[in-house]
Design a protein around this motif. Structure first.
Motif, mmCIF file in Angstrom:
data_model
loop_
_atom_site.group_PDB
_atom_site.id
_atom_site.type_symbol
_atom_site.label_atom_id
_atom_site.label_comp_id
_atom_site.label_asym_id
_atom_site.label_seq_id
_atom_site.Cartn_x
_atom_site.Cartn_y
_atom_site.Cartn_z
ATOM 1 N N TYR A 1 0.862 -1.172 0.000
ATOM 2 C CA TYR A 1 0.000 0.000 0.000
ATOM 3 C C TYR A 1 0.903 1.228 0.000
ATOM 4 C CZ TYR A 1 -4.584 -2.122 0.975
ATOM 5 O OH TYR A 1 -5.771 -2.807 0.888
ATOM 6 N N GLU B 1 -3.724 3.647 -0.006
ATOM 7 C CA GLU B 1 -4.301 2.957 -1.152
ATOM 8 C C GLU B 1 -3.473 1.742 -1.525
ATOM 9 O OE1 GLU B 1 -4.249 5.949 -4.237
ATOM 10 O OE2 GLU B 1 -2.087 5.814 -4.512
ATOM 11 N N TYR C 1 -3.176 -4.819 -9.480
ATOM 12 C CA TYR C 1 -2.463 -3.553 -9.398
ATOM 13 C C TYR C 1 -3.432 -2.377 -9.415
ATOM 14 C CZ TYR C 1 1.767 -6.106 -10.857
ATOM 15 O OH TYR C 1 2.831 -6.975 -10.932
ATOM 16 N N LYS C 2 -2.994 -1.307 -8.788
ATOM 17 C CA LYS C 2 -3.682 -0.022 -8.955
ATOM 18 C C LYS C 2 -3.529 0.379 -10.426
ATOM 19 C CE LYS C 2 -3.355 4.781 -7.414
ATOM 20 N NZ LYS C 2 -4.818 4.936 -7.220
ATOM 21 N N ASP C 3 -4.589 0.920 -10.990
ATOM 22 C CA ASP C 3 -4.571 1.219 -12.425
ATOM 23 C C ASP C 3 -3.399 2.117 -12.822
ATOM 24 O OD1 ASP C 3 -8.175 1.332 -13.026
ATOM 25 O OD2 ASP C 3 -6.753 -0.328 -12.958
#
Length: 114
Positions: free
Chosen positions: A36, A45, A58-60
């Motif tokens: 995070y 996040e 994954y985070k975009d």
């Protein structure tokens, strides 16, 4: 479960860093591990997460730039960060998930600045 993270630092935009995190303690109970991040004034996040079977998410905004990997024999998780941007600046936290709870590491600072 205790988590020890390392690898943060200061890097110029476009540069790379590799974060590492090693778990100790009741490691047999860990299924997923990940990272995070939290920038000043922002909520924490999810950046990336990997299961014991190797499934990743994954985070975009980091897709195509960051790669998460795991060495189960070493109870370690890694985050290779390429093409870093100033907006990637944050404290990065290692996490490990067991059936009962999520564990957090102490955080490592990543600063992307020229």
């Amino acid at each position: 479960v205790q988590l020890q993270a390392s690898g943060g630092g200061l890097v110029q935009p476009g540069g790379s860093l590799r974060l590492s995190c090693t778990a100790s303690g009741s490691i047999y109970s860990i299924n997923a591990m990940g990272w995070y991040r939290q920038a000043p004034g922002n909520q924490r996040e999810l950046v990336a997460r990997i299961t014991s079977r190797g499934s990743t998410n994954y985070k975009d905004s980091v897709k195509g730039r960051f790669t998460i990997s795991r060495d189960n024999a070493k109870s370690s998780v890694y985050l290779q960060m390429n093409s870093l941007k100033p907006e990637d600046t944050a404290v990065y936290y290692c996490i490990s998930d067991t059936p009962n709870r999520r564990y957090w590491g102490q955080g490592t600072q990543v600063t992307v600045s020229s």
